[in-house]
Design an enzyme around this catalytic site. Sequence first.
Site, PDB file in Angstrom:
ATOM      1  CD  GLU A  76     -29.553 -16.401 -24.929  1.00 51.20           C
ATOM      2  OE1 GLU A  76     -28.831 -15.106 -25.345  1.00 51.20           O
ATOM      3  OE2 GLU A  76     -30.822 -16.515 -23.973  1.00 51.20           O
ATOM      4  CG  HIS A 145     -18.315 -16.381 -22.304  1.00 52.17           C
ATOM      5  ND1 HIS A 145     -18.271 -16.693 -20.868  1.00 52.17           N
ATOM      6  CD2 HIS A 145     -18.790 -15.422 -22.682  1.00 52.17           C
ATOM      7  CE1 HIS A 145     -19.116 -15.946 -20.366  1.00 52.17           C
ATOM      8  NE2 HIS A 145     -19.392 -15.401 -21.125  1.00 52.17           N
TER       9      HIS A 145
END
Length: 353
Positions: A76, A145
């Site tokens: 990321e 998540h």
Amino acid sequence: MNKPITKPTAATEAPETIKMNMIQAINSAMDVMLGRDPDVLVFGEDVGYFGGVFNATEGLQKKFGLNRCFDTPISEAGLIGTAVGMAAYGLRPCVEIQFADYIYPGYDQIVSEAARLRYRSAGDFWCPMTIRSPYGGGIFGGQTHSQSPEALFTHVAGIKTVIPSTPYDAKGLLIAAIEDDDPVVIFEPKRLYNGPFDGNPDNPVTPWQKIEGNDVPVGHYVVPLGKARIARAGNEVTVLAYGTMVHVAIASAETAGVDAEVVDLRTLSPVDIESITASVKKTGRCVIVHEATRTSGFGAELSALVQEACFYHLEAPIERVTGWDTPYPHAFEWEYFPGQKRIGAALKRVMEA
């Protein structure tokens, strides 16, 4: 040096509309912008051949090629840092972070580079990049998540933070973000992606087929950043919400029998303080709803803004209905979410104050 894109200054609807869910609307936005502007790029983890874990980028690589829509390593920090460099060069990258929970390794690039580029270069360089990421719970994703980190981004000057609640807004806001000359982070409520899905009777969400705003123009249009909408008109109390909680707040008001006006913020930063204060001054009461944890959540900022601007119009204390101050509790996620019972109780408290 960056060049500004030619863009409309207000929302304009294309004449042809079709019914879309939020995923289809997001896909349509990227499709439109890839076809409209050769400087737009879409990339991230599994967004190319696979089409993204939620199918948000399905078909884009096949249509526009490997140079316009491509996969990145699982890094990321690397993909966001690459997007910053591309944006400084003059491109308009639109990157996907697979889940908002994974954005933290790239947070330094967003805060220290993207947000400051225009200022540190005295306007010589801009950073017209968009980061989009699914956020929030409701799909049994567990602790890693399901997080709602939006408040961390609203605190940073130089970044716009956006959260849609309808397919129409999702497409129009994403197009506006890609065309914007500064960095925009869009958190997409994945609980609204396909259904919206909701497995608990205390947390009803209107099926997307019935959501006002699922008739989406097939072509180009924008929903201006920084402008809220009235999702439900009312006169007794103002409810401030965004994302999934807009629909839960509407259901809660109707179940509780309270004439609540639900304001869908759409953009958290810059927030539409004019629409907020106009509603609160009309109703005299305010309830704030969000899924993220309570302490230092965006609701605290909203409460302060309302108190500063509407103190002499308030007839009751401001209420906040939020998630718990805990790590995301996967086994108790439906209790964690603000639902009809908690929101309804808050509505009744402010009405009785």
